[in-house]
Design an enzyme around this catalytic site. Sequence first.
Site, PDB file in Angstrom:
ATOM      1  N   ASP A  86     110.636  35.817  54.581  1.00 56.55           N
ATOM      2  CA  ASP A  86     111.373  34.883  55.425  1.00 56.55           C
ATOM      3  C   ASP A  86     112.200  34.015  54.474  1.00 56.55           C
ATOM      4  OD1 ASP A  86     112.374  33.092  57.220  1.00 56.55           O
ATOM      5  OD2 ASP A  86     110.443  32.275  57.853  1.00 56.55           O
ATOM      6  N   ASP A  91     119.518  26.089  58.097  1.00 56.68           N
ATOM      7  CA  ASP A  91     119.714  26.371  59.519  1.00 56.68           C
ATOM      8  C   ASP A  91     120.854  25.503  60.032  1.00 56.68           C
ATOM      9  OD1 ASP A  91     119.301  27.554  61.940  1.00 56.68           O
ATOM     10  OD2 ASP A  91     117.355  26.639  62.351  1.00 56.68           O
ATOM     11  N   GLN A 120     120.093  32.997  61.996  1.00 55.25           N
ATOM     12  CA  GLN A 120     121.512  33.364  61.985  1.00 55.25           C
ATOM     13  C   GLN A 120     122.225  32.813  60.752  1.00 55.25           C
ATOM     14  OE1 GLN A 120     123.803  32.819  65.607  1.00 55.25           O
ATOM     15  NE2 GLN A 120     125.645  32.288  64.435  1.00 55.25           N
ATOM     16  N   GLU A 122     121.036  31.928  57.842  1.00 51.49           N
ATOM     17  CA  GLU A 122     120.588  32.605  56.624  1.00 51.49           C
ATOM     18  C   GLU A 122     121.158  34.011  56.520  1.00 51.49           C
ATOM     19  OE1 GLU A 122     116.422  30.059  56.529  1.00 51.49           O
ATOM     20  OE2 GLU A 122     116.536  32.008  57.533  1.00 51.49           O
ATOM     21  N   SER A 156     116.410  34.051  65.238  1.00 49.00           N
ATOM     22  CA  SER A 156     117.079  33.169  66.195  1.00 49.00           C
ATOM     23  C   SER A 156     118.573  33.181  65.927  1.00 49.00           C
ATOM     24  CB  SER A 156     116.535  31.735  66.095  1.00 49.00           C
ATOM     25  OG  SER A 156     116.823  31.183  64.817  1.00 49.00           O
ATOM     26  N   THR A 194     106.921  27.471  64.048  1.00 48.40           N
ATOM     27  CA  THR A 194     107.151  28.671  64.855  1.00 48.40           C
ATOM     28  C   THR A 194     107.653  29.835  64.004  1.00 48.40           C
ATOM     29  OG1 THR A 194     109.342  27.805  65.432  1.00 48.40           O
ATOM     30  CG2 THR A 194     107.552  27.405  67.009  1.00 48.40           C
ATOM     31  N   ASP A 196     106.967  30.420  60.880  1.00 42.96           N
ATOM     32  CA  ASP A 196     105.859  30.920  60.073  1.00 42.96           C
ATOM     33  C   ASP A 196     104.916  31.772  60.921  1.00 42.96           C
ATOM     34  OD1 ASP A 196     106.828  29.302  57.895  1.00 42.96           O
ATOM     35  OD2 ASP A 196     105.969  27.586  58.945  1.00 42.96           O
TER      36      ASP A 196
END
Length: 273
Positions: A86, A91, A120, A122, A156, A194, A196
């Site tokens: 991740d 963000d 998005q 990233e 997301s 969320t 994680d």
Amino acid sequence: MDHVDNDVLGGCCRVLSIQSHVVSGYVGNKSATFPLQVLGFDVDPVNSVQFSNHRGYIGSKSFLMAVKDVILDLKKTNSKLTYVCDPVMGDHGKLYVPEELLSVYKEHIIPNADIVTPNQFEAEILTGVKITDIDSAKVAIEKLHNMGAKTVVISSSDLGSDEILIGLASTTTGKRPMSLRIDIPKFPGEFRGTGDLFTATLLAWTWRHPDDLKLAVEKVVSTMQHVIRRTLSYVEHLSQAGKPVSMQHRELRLIQSIRDIENPLLCITAVDL
């Protein structure tokens, strides 16, 4: 960042989870470890930072390069190891980390990751593709595949509406490549940890269903829906009782959601792109 390998002697799987840690609340390793254990994984957490009650992330180039070295060494030992990344960098158009980390992710981390879960923003900064619609999102995903990631999940995006968040998933592995769209109902308010929880359960369910990304992401997002809905219900109960509500009360109700984590009732359907 997680990796999973087979524990041949113990008959189960082990996960090395390199994330932040908090004393109070559920973010980072506190959000990831319990769900993975519930789903049958032994977890060895490495805390990159430790805070009292808020999220942290890898902000050091030397630490990120050390993570890369660990992953390469582990993959030499176990060719079946799965590395999930991740790439927590920012963000909504804002970087959280030093800009020098971007090149490390692009040149060293993503090429060695089996699964990546950028948001998005990233995905945009990793690929140089501005995501404005589904087609441009598919271009960004293809670039991440070309960088080395076998499975890409944009967790997301801003492509939905006030009521729906759009997620996208794609894999080049399994019995057949597939690309998916997931329409996810939004909840009011902010909930920490969320991402994680999402990454941890994605690791678990893709390991359980290596040839069925559709089912894996449906179980992941359904789990998220149940946990957040239970958390929101708790907050609303406090509010209706006239009690003050703080961010502490909006911490994910993970322990109370153990059954939903272990065996989520599907409430989300992923569709082919």
